[in-house]
Scaffold this motif. Structure first.
Motif, PDB file in Angstrom:
ATOM      1  N   GLU A  70       0.813  -1.215   0.000  1.00 55.00           N
ATOM      2  CA  GLU A  70       0.000   0.000   0.000  1.00 55.00           C
ATOM      3  C   GLU A  70       0.850   1.269   0.000  1.00 55.00           C
ATOM      4  O   GLU A  70       0.587   2.209  -0.744  1.00 55.00           O
ATOM      5  N   ASP A 110      -0.979   3.114 -10.295  1.00 55.60           N
ATOM      6  CA  ASP A 110      -2.218   2.382 -10.043  1.00 55.60           C
ATOM      7  C   ASP A 110      -2.998   3.117  -8.955  1.00 55.60           C
ATOM      8  O   ASP A 110      -2.476   3.305  -7.846  1.00 55.60           O
ATOM      9  N   ARG A 148      -5.195   2.240  -6.974  1.00 55.41           N
ATOM     10  CA  ARG A 148      -5.530   1.459  -5.787  1.00 55.41           C
ATOM     11  C   ARG A 148      -4.398   1.438  -4.774  1.00 55.41           C
ATOM     12  O   ARG A 148      -4.564   0.928  -3.675  1.00 55.41           O
TER      13      ARG A 148
END
Length: 193
Positions: free
Chosen positions: A8, A36, A38
């Motif tokens: 993350e 990305d 996410r």
């Protein structure tokens, strides 16, 4: 050396190497944010007492339509240990969520990029470079995408034999698949290949 995907952020990595039993290992972190949205990046943990980081690059394929490429990057790390050099390429190819064909073109461009860069490394070294390409390919060793990496003879897929026996790294709908793989250059396989 520990390659990680679906990271993350670097705070998670710091928690891992400073707040767990790994704190005794003197680990360093190589992490680059990917585009990305996410927030699932690639990272490398390495023993700072054993390895030195000589180069780090984040690779993304060119966009055929000039739009930003918003997927996970390929993370290249060149590490040295004494007089030895190791080239690492960490991969997490676009997933097959929504069907295999949904992201097929982008996956092909990612593999072509990795293959071209490995070919360049091998060419510059006269075929003697120590290269490891590893990660979540979201494809089996026998998939044509992976064959594009091994077809030039610059990489040997260490995961292929296990996959052929029905073993895997991921179980989906009751079936094992070998989507997490390690490919190495012939210099790392020894004289027997």
């Amino acid at each position: 050396l520990v390659g990680l995907c679906e990271v993350e952020n670097d705070e998670v990595l710091k928690d891992l190497i400073y707040g767990t039993i790994l704190s005794a290992g003197n680990y360093g972190i190589v992490h680059r944010d990917s585009p990305d949205p996410r927030g699932i990046d690639m990272a490398l943990l390495y023993r700072r007492d054993r390895f030195r980081i000589a180069d780090v690059r984040s690779w993304l394929p060119d966009s055929p339509d000039s739009l930003p490429v918003t997927t996970r990057n390929l993370l290249y790390i060149k590490v040295t240990e004494a007089e030895d050099t190791l080239h690492l390429v960490l991969c997490h190819l676009p997933s097959r969520r929504g069907g295999v064909l949904v992201a097929e073109r982008l996956r092909e461009r990612m593999i072509r990029l990795a293959s071209d860069r490995v070919d360049s490394i091998m060419s510059a070294s006269g075929g003697r470079a120590a290269v490891i390409v590893m990660g979540d390919f979201n494809a089996a060793p026998e998939d044509k995408l992976i064959s594009a990496l091994t077809g030039t003879g610059n990489l040997v897929n260490l995961s292929a034999e296990l996959s052929g026996t029905g073993q895997g790294s991921y179980k989906y709908q009751g079936k094992w698949e070998m989507i997490d793989q390690v490919l190495v250059s012939p210099a790392l396989t020894g004289s027997t290949g």
